[in-house]
Design a protein around this motif. Structure first.
Motif, PDB file in Angstrom:
ATOM      1  N   CYS A   1     -13.410  -0.657   2.957  1.00  0.00           N
ATOM      2  CA  CYS A   1     -13.015  -0.057   1.554  1.00  0.00           C
ATOM      3  C   CYS A   1     -13.583  -1.474   0.606  1.00  0.00           C
ATOM      4  O   CYS A   1     -13.587  -1.480  -0.561  1.00  0.00           O
ATOM      5  CB  CYS A   1     -11.949   0.052   1.346  1.00  0.00           C
ATOM      6  SG  CYS A   1     -11.486   1.996   1.826  1.00  0.00           S
ATOM      7  N   ASN A   2     -13.374  -2.667   1.365  1.00  0.00           N
ATOM      8  CA  ASN A   2     -13.794  -3.876   0.717  1.00  0.00           C
ATOM      9  C   ASN A   2     -15.103  -4.621   0.632  1.00  0.00           C
ATOM     10  O   ASN A   2     -15.298  -5.756   0.359  1.00  0.00           O
ATOM     11  CB  ASN A   2     -12.444  -4.914   0.920  1.00  0.00           C
ATOM     12  CG  ASN A   2     -11.097  -4.627   0.251  1.00  0.00           C
ATOM     13  OD1 ASN A   2     -10.773  -4.674  -0.701  1.00  0.00           O
ATOM     14  ND2 ASN A   2     -10.203  -4.160   1.309  1.00  0.00           N
TER      15      ASN A   2
ATOM     16  N   THR B   1       0.836  -1.129  -0.068  1.00  0.00           N
ATOM     17  CA  THR B   1      -0.047   0.052  -0.044  1.00  0.00           C
ATOM     18  C   THR B   1       0.912   1.226  -0.007  1.00  0.00           C
ATOM     19  O   THR B   1       1.807   1.480   0.850  1.00  0.00           O
ATOM     20  CB  THR B   1      -0.879   0.043   1.083  1.00  0.00           C
ATOM     21  OG1 THR B   1      -1.876  -0.976   1.141  1.00  0.00           O
ATOM     22  CG2 THR B   1      -1.716   1.408   1.318  1.00  0.00           C
TER      23      THR B   1
ATOM     24  N   HIS C   1     -15.624   3.638  -4.693  1.00  0.00           N
ATOM     25  CA  HIS C   1     -15.254   2.603  -5.667  1.00  0.00           C
ATOM     26  C   HIS C   1     -15.856   3.410  -7.210  1.00  0.00           C
ATOM     27  O   HIS C   1     -16.493   4.028  -7.165  1.00  0.00           O
ATOM     28  CB  HIS C   1     -16.043   1.349  -5.721  1.00  0.00           C
ATOM     29  CG  HIS C   1     -15.801   0.666  -4.397  1.00  0.00           C
ATOM     30  ND1 HIS C   1     -14.512  -0.283  -4.120  1.00  0.00           N
ATOM     31  CD2 HIS C   1     -16.468   0.532  -3.075  1.00  0.00           C
ATOM     32  CE1 HIS C   1     -14.801  -0.873  -2.972  1.00  0.00           C
ATOM     33  NE2 HIS C   1     -15.834  -0.448  -2.387  1.00  0.00           N
TER      34      HIS C   1
ATOM     35  N   ASP D   1     -18.801  -5.158   0.349  1.00  0.00           N
ATOM     36  CA  ASP D   1     -19.845  -5.053  -0.845  1.00  0.00           C
ATOM     37  C   ASP D   1     -21.016  -4.238  -0.482  1.00  0.00           C
ATOM     38  O   ASP D   1     -21.154  -3.878   0.838  1.00  0.00           O
ATOM     39  CB  ASP D   1     -20.232  -6.440  -1.434  1.00  0.00           C
ATOM     40  CG  ASP D   1     -20.900  -7.257  -0.221  1.00  0.00           C
ATOM     41  OD1 ASP D   1     -21.766  -6.998   0.391  1.00  0.00           O
ATOM     42  OD2 ASP D   1     -20.643  -8.571  -0.473  1.00  0.00           O
TER      43      ASP D   1
ATOM     44  N   HIS E   1      -9.621  -0.784   5.888  1.00  0.00           N
ATOM     45  CA  HIS E   1      -9.165  -1.827   4.852  1.00  0.00           C
ATOM     46  C   HIS E   1     -10.667  -2.671   4.496  1.00  0.00           C
ATOM     47  O   HIS E   1     -11.040  -2.723   3.415  1.00  0.00           O
ATOM     48  CB  HIS E   1      -8.106  -2.880   5.221  1.00  0.00           C
ATOM     49  CG  HIS E   1      -7.976  -4.023   4.286  1.00  0.00           C
ATOM     50  ND1 HIS E   1      -7.337  -3.726   3.135  1.00  0.00           N
ATOM     51  CD2 HIS E   1      -8.262  -5.413   4.350  1.00  0.00           C
ATOM     52  CE1 HIS E   1      -7.246  -4.884   2.366  1.00  0.00           C
ATOM     53  NE2 HIS E   1      -7.664  -5.789   3.155  1.00  0.00           N
ATOM     54  N   ARG E   2     -10.997  -3.054   5.578  1.00  0.00           N
ATOM     55  CA  ARG E   2     -12.441  -3.820   5.529  1.00  0.00           C
ATOM     56  C   ARG E   2     -13.683  -2.983   4.904  1.00  0.00           C
ATOM     57  O   ARG E   2     -14.478  -3.406   4.222  1.00  0.00           O
ATOM     58  CB  ARG E   2     -12.667  -4.613   6.972  1.00  0.00           C
ATOM     59  CG  ARG E   2     -11.674  -5.315   7.193  1.00  0.00           C
ATOM     60  CD  ARG E   2     -12.417  -6.285   8.672  1.00  0.00           C
ATOM     61  NE  ARG E   2     -11.316  -7.193   8.794  1.00  0.00           N
ATOM     62  CZ  ARG E   2     -10.451  -7.111  10.076  1.00  0.00           C
ATOM     63  NH1 ARG E   2     -10.442  -5.913  10.369  1.00  0.00           N
ATOM     64  NH2 ARG E   2      -9.753  -7.883  10.243  1.00  0.00           N
TER      65      ARG E   2
ATOM     66  N   ARG F   1      -1.072  -0.788  -4.226  1.00  0.00           N
ATOM     67  CA  ARG F   1      -2.406  -0.248  -3.894  1.00  0.00           C
ATOM     68  C   ARG F   1      -2.257   1.350  -3.375  1.00  0.00           C
ATOM     69  O   ARG F   1      -1.291   1.342  -2.655  1.00  0.00           O
ATOM     70  CB  ARG F   1      -3.124  -1.000  -2.828  1.00  0.00           C
ATOM     71  CG  ARG F   1      -4.458  -0.568  -2.230  1.00  0.00           C
ATOM     72  CD  ARG F   1      -4.929  -1.638  -1.269  1.00  0.00           C
ATOM     73  NE  ARG F   1      -6.372  -0.961  -0.806  1.00  0.00           N
ATOM     74  CZ  ARG F   1      -6.274  -0.466   0.722  1.00  0.00           C
ATOM     75  NH1 ARG F   1      -5.385  -0.582   1.337  1.00  0.00           N
ATOM     76  NH2 ARG F   1      -7.357  -0.263   1.013  1.00  0.00           N
TER      77      ARG F   1
ATOM     78  N   TYR G   1     -20.508   3.508  -1.190  1.00  0.00           N
ATOM     79  CA  TYR G   1     -20.135   2.602  -2.261  1.00  0.00           C
ATOM     80  C   TYR G   1     -19.568   3.444  -3.373  1.00  0.00           C
ATOM     81  O   TYR G   1     -18.611   3.218  -4.098  1.00  0.00           O
ATOM     82  CB  TYR G   1     -20.986   1.450  -2.562  1.00  0.00           C
ATOM     83  CG  TYR G   1     -20.265   0.381  -3.413  1.00  0.00           C
ATOM     84  CD1 TYR G   1     -19.867  -0.942  -2.815  1.00  0.00           C
ATOM     85  CD2 TYR G   1     -20.284   0.398  -4.881  1.00  0.00           C
ATOM     86  CE1 TYR G   1     -19.172  -1.763  -3.670  1.00  0.00           C
ATOM     87  CE2 TYR G   1     -19.705  -0.690  -5.574  1.00  0.00           C
ATOM     88  CZ  TYR G   1     -19.170  -1.653  -4.761  1.00  0.00           C
ATOM     89  OH  TYR G   1     -18.602  -2.597  -5.524  1.00  0.00           O
TER      90      TYR G   1
END
Length: 215
Positions: free
Chosen positions: A190-191, A59, A214, A193, A187-188, A89, A210
């Motif tokens: 940004c990932n 990162t 993204h 759904d 981190h969680r 990243r 979201y």
């Protein structure tokens, strides 16, 4: 011709030990570096190129200051060069102040929608340092976590991280706390759904988050 000053870090060129941060030499002596000292193991390197800070899990942090925003489009070219030439990243931290606020929507569109990178707004270098410390701690926890120990005790939310989340459209202090309680780390979050976000804050705000995070 590519020079050391504008060449992006490429994957595998620098190995960063866990718990360490490699900082671009240009930040030596800055308020940001002083706030990081003693909280993380900070090492300066003059060959980071486009990157401001390099963390241990591939990162990289690119910091856009208030002065960068006011000065013109050079920071945009730097971000595009990094995204085009690096497999690392990228997380973009931007100083969103009363002076630079008018430029922020354009930065958000470029970073999130066009380049697909994470954007975290802060008010000053103090908040930026807290976000970097939080990211380093998250990496250390993820690396040292033991799945057989069950749930770890929740840690108090970092004030700077709470403030950064509140810059996302539709997210106030209450929803920022809900997001941190649910996901526990940048981190969680940004990932996550869209369905996971909906369970935490509802459909409308989840869609805003979201879209913000993204491309």
């Amino acid at each position: 011709m590519t020079t050391k000053a504008n060449a992006p870090v490429t994957a595998g060129s620098i190995v960063v030990p866990y718990g360490h941060v490699i900082g671009n030499e240009k930040w030596r002596g800055s308020e940001l570096a002083q706030r990081l000292q003693g909280k993380v193991r900070l090492i300066f390197e003059d060959a980071l190129g486009l990157v401001d800070f390099h963390l241990s899990n591939r990162t990289c942090i690119l910091l856009i200051s208030e002065a960068d925003l006011v000065a013109g489009d050079e920071f945009k070219r730097r971000l595009v060069r990094f995204r085009n030439a690096s497999s690392l990243r990228g997380i973009v931290i931007v100083e969103k102040t009363p002076i630079s606020d008018q430029y922020y929507p354009g930065v958000q569109k470029l970073v999130v929608l066009e380049l697909g990178m994470v954007l975290l707004p802060v008010a000053n270098q103090g908040e930026a340092s807290q976000l970097i410390i939080q990211l380093v701690r998250e990496q250390s926890r993820d690396r040292g976590s033991n799945p057989f120990l069950g749930k770890q005790r929740a840690r108090p939310a970092e004030p700077a991280l709470l403030q950064a989340l509140q810059h996302i459209p539709g997210v106030g202090k209450t929803k920022a706390l809900l997001l941190l309680q649910r996901f526990g780390s940048i981190h969680r979050l940004c990932n996550a759904d869209i369905r996971e976000l909906e369970q935490a804050v509802g459909q409308t705000v989840a869609q805003q988050i979201y879209t913000f995070l993204h491309s």
